[in-house]
Write a protein that holds these residues in place. Structure first.
Motif, PDB file in Angstrom:
ATOM      1  N   TYR A  11       8.049   6.729  11.435  1.00 56.51           N
ATOM      2  CA  TYR A  11       7.044   6.095  10.588  1.00 56.51           C
ATOM      3  C   TYR A  11       7.140   4.571  10.591  1.00 56.51           C
ATOM      4  CZ  TYR A  11       6.786  10.844   8.719  1.00 56.51           C
ATOM      5  OH  TYR A  11       6.659  12.200   8.585  1.00 56.51           O
ATOM      6  N   ILE A  12       8.241   4.028  11.129  1.00 55.49           N
ATOM      7  CA  ILE A  12       8.477   2.589  11.015  1.00 55.49           C
ATOM      8  C   ILE A  12       7.416   1.784  11.749  1.00 55.49           C
ATOM      9  CG2 ILE A  12      10.075   0.717  11.573  1.00 55.49           C
ATOM     10  CD1 ILE A  12      12.359   2.763  11.120  1.00 55.49           C
ATOM     11  N   ARG A  13       7.157   2.114  13.014  1.00 52.52           N
ATOM     12  CA  ARG A  13       6.158   1.348  13.773  1.00 52.52           C
ATOM     13  C   ARG A  13       4.757   1.500  13.212  1.00 52.52           C
ATOM     14  NH1 ARG A  13       7.677   1.719  20.211  1.00 52.52           N
ATOM     15  NH2 ARG A  13       9.718   0.754  20.060  1.00 52.52           N
ATOM     16  N   PRO A  14       4.293   2.734  12.916  1.00 53.68           N
ATOM     17  CA  PRO A  14       2.956   2.844  12.320  1.00 53.68           C
ATOM     18  C   PRO A  14       2.804   2.041  11.031  1.00 53.68           C
ATOM     19  CG  PRO A  14       3.700   4.989  13.051  1.00 53.68           C
ATOM     20  CD  PRO A  14       4.856   4.064  13.219  1.00 53.68           C
ATOM     21  N   ILE A  15       3.844   2.044  10.174  1.00 57.59           N
ATOM     22  CA  ILE A  15       3.785   1.264   8.934  1.00 57.59           C
ATOM     23  C   ILE A  15       3.661  -0.220   9.251  1.00 57.59           C
ATOM     24  CG2 ILE A  15       5.176   0.492   6.961  1.00 57.59           C
ATOM     25  CD1 ILE A  15       6.256   3.385   6.808  1.00 57.59           C
ATOM     26  N   SER A  16       4.435  -0.688  10.216  1.00 60.81           N
ATOM     27  CA  SER A  16       4.401  -2.101  10.605  1.00 60.81           C
ATOM     28  C   SER A  16       3.039  -2.490  11.162  1.00 60.81           C
ATOM     29  CB  SER A  16       5.493  -2.380  11.640  1.00 60.81           C
ATOM     30  OG  SER A  16       5.556  -3.751  11.949  1.00 60.81           O
ATOM     31  N   ILE A  17       2.470  -1.623  12.012  1.00 62.76           N
ATOM     32  CA  ILE A  17       1.150  -1.899  12.607  1.00 62.76           C
ATOM     33  C   ILE A  17       0.071  -1.936  11.532  1.00 62.76           C
ATOM     34  CG2 ILE A  17      -0.630  -0.978  14.150  1.00 62.76           C
ATOM     35  CD1 ILE A  17       1.675   0.198  15.852  1.00 62.76           C
ATOM     36  N   ILE A  18       0.084  -0.945  10.649  1.00 62.45           N
ATOM     37  CA  ILE A  18      -0.926  -0.877   9.588  1.00 62.45           C
ATOM     38  C   ILE A  18      -0.825  -2.094   8.665  1.00 62.45           C
ATOM     39  CG2 ILE A  18      -1.633   0.404   7.523  1.00 62.45           C
ATOM     40  CD1 ILE A  18      -0.796   2.977   9.070  1.00 62.45           C
ATOM     41  N   PHE A  19       0.400  -2.474   8.297  1.00 62.35           N
ATOM     42  CA  PHE A  19       0.591  -3.639   7.435  1.00 62.35           C
ATOM     43  C   PHE A  19       0.016  -4.891   8.102  1.00 62.35           C
ATOM     44  CE2 PHE A  19       2.949  -7.418   6.170  1.00 62.35           C
ATOM     45  CZ  PHE A  19       2.845  -7.373   4.787  1.00 62.35           C
ATOM     46  N   ASP A  20       0.349  -5.119   9.374  1.00 66.80           N
ATOM     47  CA  ASP A  20      -0.134  -6.308  10.084  1.00 66.80           C
ATOM     48  C   ASP A  20      -1.659  -6.351  10.129  1.00 66.80           C
ATOM     49  OD1 ASP A  20       2.505  -6.834  10.485  1.00 66.80           O
ATOM     50  OD2 ASP A  20       2.513  -6.412  12.629  1.00 66.80           O
ATOM     51  N   LEU A  21      -2.275  -5.216  10.450  1.00 70.68           N
ATOM     52  CA  LEU A  21      -3.742  -5.184  10.561  1.00 70.68           C
ATOM     53  C   LEU A  21      -4.407  -5.391   9.202  1.00 70.68           C
ATOM     54  CD1 LEU A  21      -4.245  -2.287  13.143  1.00 70.68           C
ATOM     55  CD2 LEU A  21      -4.434  -4.742  13.545  1.00 70.68           C
ATOM     56  N   LEU A  22      -3.817  -4.844   8.143  1.00 65.81           N
ATOM     57  CA  LEU A  22      -4.378  -5.035   6.802  1.00 65.81           C
ATOM     58  C   LEU A  22      -4.274  -6.502   6.377  1.00 65.81           C
ATOM     59  CD1 LEU A  22      -3.090  -1.876   4.875  1.00 65.81           C
ATOM     60  CD2 LEU A  22      -5.445  -2.398   5.538  1.00 65.81           C
ATOM     61  N   VAL A  23      -3.143  -7.128   6.655  1.00 64.88           N
ATOM     62  CA  VAL A  23      -2.961  -8.546   6.325  1.00 64.88           C
ATOM     63  C   VAL A  23      -3.981  -9.398   7.064  1.00 64.88           C
ATOM     64  CG1 VAL A  23      -1.419 -10.528   6.685  1.00 64.88           C
ATOM     65  CG2 VAL A  23      -0.533  -8.431   5.668  1.00 64.88           C
ATOM     66  N   LEU A  24      -4.116  -9.174   8.357  1.00 63.16           N
ATOM     67  CA  LEU A  24      -5.061  -9.958   9.162  1.00 63.16           C
ATOM     68  C   LEU A  24      -6.495  -9.752   8.694  1.00 63.16           C
ATOM     69  CD1 LEU A  24      -3.486  -9.310  12.678  1.00 63.16           C
ATOM     70  CD2 LEU A  24      -3.514 -11.493  11.477  1.00 63.16           C
ATOM     71  N   SER A  25      -6.846  -8.507   8.406  1.00 64.64           N
ATOM     72  CA  SER A  25      -8.225  -8.202   7.994  1.00 64.64           C
ATOM     73  C   SER A  25      -8.546  -8.829   6.645  1.00 64.64           C
ATOM     74  CB  SER A  25      -8.422  -6.687   7.921  1.00 64.64           C
ATOM     75  OG  SER A  25      -8.198  -6.091   9.170  1.00 64.64           O
ATOM     76  N   SER A 110      -1.112 -15.665   7.460  1.00 66.14           N
ATOM     77  CA  SER A 110      -0.951 -14.340   8.072  1.00 66.14           C
ATOM     78  C   SER A 110       0.438 -14.172   8.654  1.00 66.14           C
ATOM     79  CB  SER A 110      -1.991 -14.125   9.177  1.00 66.14           C
ATOM     80  OG  SER A 110      -3.297 -14.127   8.661  1.00 66.14           O
ATOM     81  N   PHE A 111       0.872 -15.170   9.424  1.00 60.34           N
ATOM     82  CA  PHE A 111       2.146 -15.003  10.119  1.00 60.34           C
ATOM     83  C   PHE A 111       3.349 -15.225   9.208  1.00 60.34           C
ATOM     84  CE2 PHE A 111      -0.377 -14.573  13.799  1.00 60.34           C
ATOM     85  CZ  PHE A 111       0.422 -13.883  14.702  1.00 60.34           C
ATOM     86  N   ILE A 112       3.167 -15.932   8.115  1.00 65.43           N
ATOM     87  CA  ILE A 112       4.245 -15.984   7.122  1.00 65.43           C
ATOM     88  C   ILE A 112       4.469 -14.596   6.537  1.00 65.43           C
ATOM     89  CG2 ILE A 112       4.823 -16.777   4.792  1.00 65.43           C
ATOM     90  CD1 ILE A 112       3.665 -19.501   5.531  1.00 65.43           C
ATOM     91  N   LEU A 113       3.382 -13.916   6.144  1.00 62.50           N
ATOM     92  CA  LEU A 113       3.500 -12.574   5.566  1.00 62.50           C
ATOM     93  C   LEU A 113       4.027 -11.570   6.587  1.00 62.50           C
ATOM     94  CD1 LEU A 113       0.212 -12.371   3.443  1.00 62.50           C
ATOM     95  CD2 LEU A 113       2.563 -12.525   2.592  1.00 62.50           C
ATOM     96  N   ILE A 114       3.508 -11.629   7.828  1.00 63.19           N
ATOM     97  CA  ILE A 114       3.938 -10.695   8.878  1.00 63.19           C
ATOM     98  C   ILE A 114       5.414 -10.916   9.203  1.00 63.19           C
ATOM     99  CG2 ILE A 114       3.685 -10.158  11.342  1.00 63.19           C
ATOM    100  CD1 ILE A 114       0.638 -10.598  10.930  1.00 63.19           C
ATOM    101  N   THR A 115       5.832 -12.173   9.297  1.00 69.25           N
ATOM    102  CA  THR A 115       7.229 -12.481   9.604  1.00 69.25           C
ATOM    103  C   THR A 115       8.159 -12.003   8.493  1.00 69.25           C
ATOM    104  OG1 THR A 115       6.572 -14.429  10.891  1.00 69.25           O
ATOM    105  CG2 THR A 115       8.862 -14.336  10.134  1.00 69.25           C
ATOM    106  N   ILE A 116       7.788 -12.287   7.241  1.00 71.59           N
ATOM    107  CA  ILE A 116       8.617 -11.857   6.111  1.00 71.59           C
ATOM    108  C   ILE A 116       8.750 -10.335   6.100  1.00 71.59           C
ATOM    109  CG2 ILE A 116       8.691 -11.680   3.585  1.00 71.59           C
ATOM    110  CD1 ILE A 116       7.430 -14.485   3.485  1.00 71.59           C
ATOM    111  N   PHE A 117       7.627  -9.634   6.267  1.00 76.47           N
ATOM    112  CA  PHE A 117       7.650  -8.168   6.240  1.00 76.47           C
ATOM    113  C   PHE A 117       8.510  -7.614   7.373  1.00 76.47           C
ATOM    114  CE2 PHE A 117       5.982  -4.014   7.507  1.00 76.47           C
ATOM    115  CZ  PHE A 117       6.105  -3.330   6.312  1.00 76.47           C
ATOM    116  N   LYS A 118       8.355  -8.179   8.573  1.00 74.75           N
ATOM    117  CA  LYS A 118       9.077  -7.662   9.742  1.00 74.75           C
ATOM    118  C   LYS A 118      10.582  -7.840   9.573  1.00 74.75           C
ATOM    119  CE  LYS A 118       6.782  -7.890  13.514  1.00 74.75           C
ATOM    120  NZ  LYS A 118       6.544  -6.448  13.760  1.00 74.75           N
ATOM    121  N   PHE A 119      11.011  -9.024   9.080  1.00 74.36           N
ATOM    122  CA  PHE A 119      12.441  -9.250   8.903  1.00 74.36           C
ATOM    123  C   PHE A 119      12.997  -8.459   7.716  1.00 74.36           C
ATOM    124  CE2 PHE A 119      11.909 -12.860  11.786  1.00 74.36           C
ATOM    125  CZ  PHE A 119      13.104 -12.789  12.502  1.00 74.36           C
TER     126      PHE A 119
END
Length: 454
Positions: A11-25, A110-119
């Motif tokens: 579930y880790i990758r799908p969660i990461s992908i969905i989070f990134d796309l929601l943030v960008l959208s 966008s990339f601040i949120l994506i970076t924080i979430f990923k780390f």
């Protein structure tokens, strides 16, 4: 599956992908609301280019041994390329207003949120493994060499990697650390739920490597190699580093990539909806009348078949036989169970059309290895090399083996061997072009008629 062993990893990758796309959208709608954009078209464009870039640079290829520097590098590459394609969107529309300030705000936030979430996700999983002992992968090492001992020490010192070392196997050495010889590996792996097999190339020959690779394929185990100066003859090898320790592993196929799976799933949904509304909407009532007029029984026939990861699903067909108690026996030429209308729909493969509902439900794909009977799995699972590889992916309505003539009744082992060869080739060499070719060839074969379609 052993308790705590990678239960949530999928579930880790799908969660990461969905989070990134929601943030960008969400953020693009917020920052670009004054730019006179067509939101639907822009979101589609943004999602598509994000997916293409992520696939190209393996943005979501982050594993338990990936370093923070590698993660930061992936984020930087993704951000730079994504910025370029976002800027490139604006010159193509005369009505859209270009705002460097809005783009800058959008990209930075966008990339601040994506970076924080990923780390946070990366470090949380490491902490989770250390504290709970969960999400681990059990491993064994074949060969007792200085390199393999170093790897064992790394597993034990880097608890955050999430590996549980179960023992060495060696034909050349014998001591208290060694669980057994090479001949004991297969039974130990199956009995103890081993996830990964590491092989020191100093202690195994080419035939043993081939045998272990086949075993890993058939039992869905990961096999990796500890490199030395020996020449390695294998395709799909890639090198990873656990700190400064190099290991070689067989790359999974393109169909295992999350972005490829998502793309294939979108294709399946679109294609199945076209067939369901354009064809089945009027074909089902017509065939229902014809099937009912000839014989008593239901319009549809459903049967449990092994799907992806050998999980059972119900495969749907138009009923082409009289009601009988021999459904696990495949049809043969001039089979007395087949009705008159059944012969026609089987000859033209119309009986398979309800499986587009299985595709829509996510149980099947438009193209893939055909789902076999459970009885065939039991007969051929251990008899034919790489037979179980076909369960790595979703079964298909049509497949490469079928368009090459290997469909219908299995009269000899050679029939099944040829079918498996094409199924494995498809899994290892998938491309969208190959899917389209198979679909076109399937339609052509329906009109031409096939000798083994009975």
């Amino acid at each position: 599956m052993n308790a705590g062993t990678g239960r949530y990893s999928k579930y880790i990758r799908p969660i990461s992908i969905i989070f990134d796309l929601l943030v960008l959208s969400f953020l693009c709608l917020f920052f670009f609301k004054e730019l006179n954009l067509n939101s639907l078209y822009y979101l589609a464009y943004q999602t598509l280019v994000w997916a293409i870039i992520a696939f190209s640079i393996q943005f979501y290829g982050i594993y338990r041994f990936t370093t923070p520097v590698e993660i930061a590098s992936k984020i930087l590459k993704q951000g730079m390329l994504f910025l370029l394609v976002i800027i490139a969107f604006f010159p193509f529309s005369k009505t859209v207003l270009f705002s460097g300030k809005a783009i800058a705000y959008f990209m930075v936030s966008s990339f601040i949120l994506i970076t924080i979430f990923k780390f946070l996700l990366f470090y949380y999983l490491k902490k989770y493994r250390v504290v709970t002992g969960s999400n681990y992968r059990s491993a064994i090492i074949i060969g007792y060499t200085p390199e393999s001992i170093r790897l064992k020490q790394l597993f034990e010192t880097r608890i955050d990697y999430g590996y549980r070392f179960l023992g060495f196997f060696s034909d050349k050495k014998s001591n208290s650390f060694i669980k057994g010889k090479l001949e004991n590996v297969k039974s130990f792996v199956l009995d103890n739920g081993v996830n990964e097999i590491y092989c020191s190339l100093n202690e195994i020959n080419n035939e043993q490597i081939k045998d272990l690779v086949d075993f890993a394929d058939e039992n869905r185990k990961t096999i990796k190699f500890i490199p030395d100066t020996k020449e390695i003859f294998s395709k799909n090898l890639k090198i990873d580093y656990y700190e400064m320790f190099p290991v070689l592993s067989l790359q999974k196929t393109t169909l295992h990539d999350p972005i490829t799976k998502a793309f294939k799933r979108v294709f399946d949904i679109c294609f199945s909806l076209i067939v369901i509304f354009g064809l089945l909407s009027w074909l089902i009532p017509l065939l229902a009348i014809l099937i009912k007029l000839e014989s008593r029984g239901p319009i549809f026939f459903k049967q449990g078949r092994p799907g992806i990861d050998e999980k059972e699903f119900f495969c749907y067909k138009f009923r082409s036989m009289k009601i009988n108690k021999t459904t696990e026996m495949e049809a043969s030429k001039n089979d007395p169970r087949v009705t008159k209308i059944g012969r026609f729909i089987r000859k033209t493969s119309i009986d398979e059309m309800p499986q587009f509902m299985n595709v829509l439900l996510g149980e099947m794909s438009v193209v893939g290895p055909r789902p076999h009977l459970w009885s065939q799995n039991k007969i051929y699972g251990n008899r034919i090399n790489k037979y179980m590889m076909r369960h790595y992916v979703k079964p298909g309505i049509t497949g490469l083996a079928q368009v090459r003539g290997f469909r219908g009744e299995i009269e000899t082992d050679e029939d099944m061997i040829n079918r498996i060869k094409y199924d494995v080739f498809y899994i290892e060499n998938w491309s969208l072009i190959l899917d389209i070719k198979i679909i076109i060839q399937t339609v052509f074969n329906i009109f031409k008629g096939e000798e083994k379609a009975y």
